[in-house]
Design a protein around this motif. Structure first.
Motif, PDB file in Angstrom:
ATOM      1  N   THR A 166      43.839  81.278  51.206  1.00 25.23           N
ATOM      2  CA  THR A 166      44.271  79.944  51.619  1.00 25.23           C
ATOM      3  C   THR A 166      43.574  78.847  50.819  1.00 25.23           C
ATOM      4  O   THR A 166      43.887  77.677  50.986  1.00 25.23           O
ATOM      5  N   ASP A 167      42.619  79.225  49.967  1.00 28.90           N
ATOM      6  CA  ASP A 167      41.948  78.267  49.082  1.00 28.90           C
ATOM      7  C   ASP A 167      42.534  78.414  47.685  1.00 28.90           C
ATOM      8  O   ASP A 167      42.347  79.448  47.028  1.00 28.90           O
ATOM      9  N   LEU A 168      43.255  77.392  47.234  1.00 29.01           N
ATOM     10  CA  LEU A 168      43.931  77.438  45.945  1.00 29.01           C
ATOM     11  C   LEU A 168      43.406  76.344  45.030  1.00 29.01           C
ATOM     12  O   LEU A 168      42.726  75.419  45.480  1.00 29.01           O
ATOM     13  N   PHE A 214      49.607  78.421  58.892  1.00 29.49           N
ATOM     14  CA  PHE A 214      48.415  78.642  58.082  1.00 29.49           C
ATOM     15  C   PHE A 214      48.031  77.322  57.418  1.00 29.49           C
ATOM     16  O   PHE A 214      48.897  76.512  57.080  1.00 29.49           O
ATOM     17  N   ASN A 215      46.738  77.117  57.224  1.00 32.49           N
ATOM     18  CA  ASN A 215      46.249  75.899  56.576  1.00 32.49           C
ATOM     19  C   ASN A 215      45.717  76.222  55.183  1.00 32.49           C
ATOM     20  O   ASN A 215      44.887  77.120  55.021  1.00 32.49           O
ATOM     21  N   PHE A 216      46.210  75.489  54.190  1.00 31.33           N
ATOM     22  CA  PHE A 216      45.815  75.706  52.801  1.00 31.33           C
ATOM     23  C   PHE A 216      45.030  74.505  52.275  1.00 31.33           C
ATOM     24  O   PHE A 216      45.334  73.357  52.613  1.00 31.33           O
ATOM     25  N   THR A 217      44.025  74.804  51.453  1.00 31.59           N
ATOM     26  CA  THR A 217      43.237  73.772  50.792  1.00 31.59           C
ATOM     27  C   THR A 217      43.404  73.934  49.288  1.00 31.59           C
ATOM     28  O   THR A 217      43.258  75.038  48.756  1.00 31.59           O
ATOM     29  N   VAL A 218      43.707  72.832  48.607  1.00 34.83           N
ATOM     30  CA  VAL A 218      43.940  72.873  47.160  1.00 34.83           C
ATOM     31  C   VAL A 218      42.902  72.009  46.452  1.00 34.83           C
ATOM     32  O   VAL A 218      42.714  70.839  46.800  1.00 34.83           O
ATOM     33  N   ALA A 219      42.224  72.599  45.466  1.00 35.32           N
ATOM     34  CA  ALA A 219      41.240  71.878  44.662  1.00 35.32           C
ATOM     35  C   ALA A 219      41.806  71.631  43.270  1.00 35.32           C
ATOM     36  O   ALA A 219      42.750  72.292  42.836  1.00 35.32           O
ATOM     37  N   ASP A 220      41.202  70.689  42.557  1.00 39.23           N
ATOM     38  CA  ASP A 220      41.659  70.337  41.216  1.00 39.23           C
ATOM     39  C   ASP A 220      40.706  70.927  40.182  1.00 39.23           C
ATOM     40  O   ASP A 220      39.498  70.719  40.253  1.00 39.23           O
ATOM     41  N   THR A 221      41.244  71.660  39.214  1.00 39.12           N
ATOM     42  CA  THR A 221      40.394  72.232  38.161  1.00 39.12           C
ATOM     43  C   THR A 221      40.159  71.244  37.038  1.00 39.12           C
ATOM     44  O   THR A 221      39.238  71.399  36.244  1.00 39.12           O
ATOM     45  N   GLY A 222      41.039  70.274  36.908  1.00 36.45           N
ATOM     46  CA  GLY A 222      40.899  69.301  35.834  1.00 36.45           C
ATOM     47  C   GLY A 222      41.618  69.732  34.573  1.00 36.45           C
ATOM     48  O   GLY A 222      42.118  68.919  33.812  1.00 36.45           O
ATOM     49  N   THR A 223      41.672  71.030  34.338  1.00 39.53           N
ATOM     50  CA  THR A 223      42.377  71.558  33.167  1.00 39.53           C
ATOM     51  C   THR A 223      43.128  72.802  33.572  1.00 39.53           C
ATOM     52  O   THR A 223      42.782  73.468  34.545  1.00 39.53           O
ATOM     53  N   SER A 224      44.149  73.133  32.819  1.00 39.69           N
ATOM     54  CA  SER A 224      44.925  74.330  33.093  1.00 39.69           C
ATOM     55  C   SER A 224      44.105  75.565  32.805  1.00 39.69           C
ATOM     56  O   SER A 224      43.371  75.629  31.826  1.00 39.69           O
TER      57      SER A 224
END
Length: 284
Positions: A44-46, A116-126
């Motif tokens: 659930t952590d993307l 379901f609860n999902f959390t999305v983080a930012d990588t900054g780059t692909s």
């Protein structure tokens, strides 16, 4: 994205046996979808990424097909700006779009939904796989260029494309059928007209079209025979159901025969889907 999930929406689903209720009876109280489906989620952590393993999650469903059809199951993102969802046979793919949080609700008519609860983080780059510059030494990287693999892929895509064209006949038949899974003396006449005017004509067209589907892949061709035989048995069951509904008093003996035909057809369709799963595993 896995090939199996891209093609999942093109596959067909099983009919379930119809129950005849006495006059005045009603369907059972609402159950949770968890009571008829085993539901798991891989993560659930993307993160926002074009790498499938990092940027997507998968909600897997293993359902009792006597209780709920996969066609009845749908998903919805609480915040569609953060994640998107794509429904497929036996599961839902959740893709990260932008940083934030979002719920994903999986539901089916007649059942309490699961969330379901999902959390999305930012990588900054692909973090996707870089383009091949010719220096790769990974033998598997050449798979997509293997002529045998490409031929198998083309055969499968052609087969699925043929199914896609005829699925609307089946969908219309099954959508109407699901409205009359429970029949009483009060709804008998309405159900009969639905069987006579919509369900059987469309399922008959579906079976006829299914017999015209061709493939040069020997495994798909052999497996497709189970599809035809299973649908044929289920059409026989539907026809018996229509006959059972013809008279003012529902013929329960014919209904039993009809359900036996549908159950026999389901077993062949189970074999078909297992064969499709085995075939599609080659593209994972």
């Amino acid at each position: 994205m896995k090939f199996t999930k891209m093609m999942a929406g093109l596959l067909t689903f099983l009919l379930v046996s119809m129950a005849v209720l006495p006059a005045g009876a009603s369907a059972a109280a609402t159950k949770s979808l968890k009571e008829v489906c085993t539901i798991t989620v891989d993560k659930t952590d993307l993160i926002v990424s074009d790498d499938y393993s990092k940027g997507s999650g998968y909600i897997q469903l293993q359902c009792d097909l006597k209780q709920v059809l996969y066609t009845d199951i749908s998903s919805k993102a609480g915040n569609p700006a953060v994640v998107s969802t794509m429904d497929g046979i036996g599961g839902v793919t959740v893709k990260a779009l932008r940083p934030g949080t979002s719920s994903v609700t999986v539901s089916a008519n007649g059942y309490d939904p699961v969330q379901f609860n999902f959390t999305v983080a930012d990588t900054g780059t692909s973090t996707g796989t870089p383009a091949d510059n010719g220096s790769s030494t990974d033998p598997s990287s050449s798979t997509e260029y293997d002529p045998a693999y490409l031929l198998l892929l083309q055969q499968t895509q052609n087969y699925m494309a043929q199914l896609e064209k005829i699925i609307p006949y089946e969908t219309k038949a099954l959508d109407t059928y699901n409205k009359y899974r429970y029949v009483t003396s009060k709804t008998r006449k309405e159900a009969y007209y639905a069987f006579n005017g919509t369900i059987i004509p469309n399922y008959t067209k579906f079976l006829g079209s299914l017999k015209t589907v061709k493939t040069s892949n020997s495994f798909l061709a052999q497996n497709h025979n189970n599809y035809i035989k299973g649908v044929s048995l289920q059409l026989q069951g539907l026809t018996l159901m229509k006959k059972a509904l013809y008279s003012s008093k529902i013929n329960t003996n014919l209904y039993k025969q009809a359900n036996a035909k549908i159950d026999a057809g389901r077993k062949l369709l189970d074999q078909y889907f297992k064969g499709i799963d085995k075939h599609m595993a080659q593209f994972e």
